[in-house]
Write an enzyme that holds these catalytic residues in place. Sequence first.
Site, PDB file in Angstrom:
ATOM      1  N   ASP A  62     -44.726 -14.434 -18.681  1.00 17.71           N
ATOM      2  CA  ASP A  62     -44.300 -14.257 -17.294  1.00 17.71           C
ATOM      3  C   ASP A  62     -45.492 -14.653 -16.428  1.00 17.71           C
ATOM      4  O   ASP A  62     -46.507 -13.956 -16.400  1.00 17.71           O
ATOM      5  CB  ASP A  62     -43.915 -12.801 -17.053  1.00 17.71           C
ATOM      6  CG  ASP A  62     -43.500 -12.510 -15.615  1.00 17.71           C
ATOM      7  OD1 ASP A  62     -43.711 -13.382 -14.739  1.00 17.71           O
ATOM      8  OD2 ASP A  62     -42.990 -11.410 -15.359  1.00 17.71           O
ATOM      9  N   ASN A  89     -45.525 -25.303 -14.673  1.00 16.92           N
ATOM     10  CA  ASN A  89     -44.194 -25.760 -14.293  1.00 16.92           C
ATOM     11  C   ASN A  89     -43.218 -24.623 -13.984  1.00 16.92           C
ATOM     12  O   ASN A  89     -42.215 -24.842 -13.309  1.00 16.92           O
ATOM     13  CB  ASN A  89     -43.630 -26.627 -15.431  1.00 16.92           C
ATOM     14  CG  ASN A  89     -42.173 -26.939 -15.251  1.00 16.92           C
ATOM     15  OD1 ASN A  89     -41.782 -27.723 -14.392  1.00 16.92           O
ATOM     16  ND2 ASN A  89     -41.331 -26.321 -16.078  1.00 16.92           N
ATOM     17  N   TYR A 155     -39.305 -20.378  -1.336  1.00 20.01           N
ATOM     18  CA  TYR A 155     -39.495 -21.447  -2.322  1.00 20.01           C
ATOM     19  C   TYR A 155     -40.194 -22.648  -1.695  1.00 20.01           C
ATOM     20  O   TYR A 155     -41.169 -23.170  -2.242  1.00 20.01           O
ATOM     21  CB  TYR A 155     -38.136 -21.855  -2.885  1.00 20.01           C
ATOM     22  CG  TYR A 155     -38.168 -22.996  -3.866  1.00 20.01           C
ATOM     23  CD1 TYR A 155     -38.469 -22.774  -5.211  1.00 20.01           C
ATOM     24  CD2 TYR A 155     -37.878 -24.300  -3.465  1.00 20.01           C
ATOM     25  CE1 TYR A 155     -38.493 -23.816  -6.122  1.00 20.01           C
ATOM     26  CE2 TYR A 155     -37.899 -25.348  -4.366  1.00 20.01           C
ATOM     27  CZ  TYR A 155     -38.200 -25.095  -5.695  1.00 20.01           C
ATOM     28  OH  TYR A 155     -38.223 -26.136  -6.594  1.00 20.01           O
ATOM     29  N   LYS A 159     -43.904 -24.150  -2.613  1.00 15.74           N
ATOM     30  CA  LYS A 159     -44.095 -25.510  -3.115  1.00 15.74           C
ATOM     31  C   LYS A 159     -45.020 -26.322  -2.205  1.00 15.74           C
ATOM     32  O   LYS A 159     -45.783 -27.168  -2.694  1.00 15.74           O
ATOM     33  CB  LYS A 159     -42.749 -26.203  -3.284  1.00 15.74           C
ATOM     34  CG  LYS A 159     -41.883 -25.605  -4.382  1.00 15.74           C
ATOM     35  CD  LYS A 159     -42.568 -25.653  -5.740  1.00 15.74           C
ATOM     36  CE  LYS A 159     -41.664 -25.180  -6.862  1.00 15.74           C
ATOM     37  NZ  LYS A 159     -42.322 -25.250  -8.187  1.00 15.74           N
ATOM     38  N   VAL A 188     -32.546 -32.961  -8.981  1.00 13.79           N
ATOM     39  CA  VAL A 188     -32.266 -33.139 -10.403  1.00 13.79           C
ATOM     40  C   VAL A 188     -31.451 -31.942 -10.871  1.00 13.79           C
ATOM     41  O   VAL A 188     -31.865 -30.794 -10.660  1.00 13.79           O
ATOM     42  CB  VAL A 188     -33.567 -33.224 -11.228  1.00 13.79           C
ATOM     43  CG1 VAL A 188     -33.240 -33.368 -12.711  1.00 13.79           C
ATOM     44  CG2 VAL A 188     -34.436 -34.373 -10.745  1.00 13.79           C
ATOM     45  N   THR A 190     -30.714 -29.110 -12.862  1.00 12.06           N
ATOM     46  CA  THR A 190     -31.329 -28.248 -13.867  1.00 12.06           C
ATOM     47  C   THR A 190     -30.727 -26.861 -13.714  1.00 12.06           C
ATOM     48  O   THR A 190     -29.945 -26.605 -12.787  1.00 12.06           O
ATOM     49  CB  THR A 190     -32.854 -28.167 -13.678  1.00 12.06           C
ATOM     50  OG1 THR A 190     -33.130 -27.590 -12.384  1.00 12.06           O
ATOM     51  CG2 THR A 190     -33.508 -29.541 -13.777  1.00 12.06           C
TER      52      THR A 190
END
Length: 270
Positions: A62, A89, A155, A159, A188, A190
């Site tokens: 984690d 990642n 988020y 980033k 993408v 995912t």
Amino acid sequence: MRLEGRVALITGAASGFGRAMAERFAEEGAEVAIADIDMTWLAETAQRVQEHGREALVVRCDVSKRAEIQAGVEATVQCFGKLTTMVANAGTVERAGFLDLTDEEWDRVQAVDLRGVFVCNQIAARQMIAQGEGGQIINTGSQLGEVGAPLAPSYTAAKAGVKNLTKSAAVALAPHGIRVNCIGPGPVPTRIASGLLGIPEVRDHFERHVALGHLGEPLDIANAAVFLASDESSWVTGETIMVDGGYLLNSFRAPEVDEALRRARADAGR
């Protein structure tokens, strides 16, 4: 075998970009340690790596917990003798918009997507410096770190932070022969993006705005990671490589924008 002799620790390797990176790194000759909190999916990644002739070290990690990252690095070194490549990642995303986001949701995303990347970078760098042979650190950013998104404010903030953290780390670690770079994936499909790209109208929006005309695949991101981990990028550091099919270049080419421009030009010609 562009990565022969490399030993990589890849976080968030249970699916998506991380799984694709693990497969490509193994295919190119690297020894691979894969880390995630989802051990069921991580076992499937390990099987995929094995199909490329490598035995993956499976680590539960984690990344919001420093001790677990430290343990993952130590396990990698114990198994393979060194760590040459860290791929930070692992990521998560909140499901609340700007006006509804709670402090707890904000903190959870920042702990994984930004602080987790920092800690991965720091611990890996300390190990690489001790080894004295340099290394590569690769961070996963996002196209949304460039433009923002009202439905994912924590988020996108994280980033954007990863991009500038990459620059800071690159300068700090250059004297030690450690290169630090970032990949900025575009749309993408995912597991983490399924909630967004699973909405037909949203998927259609991205497909229309990608200059190359289609969504990407995890393999597209993994190929960029192979480049950054290899000697082919030996003079590249502090960079964010956008792998988005030209989405950012073409983001203002929506039909409604085209129509607005057409009307403006017509009015100017009167």
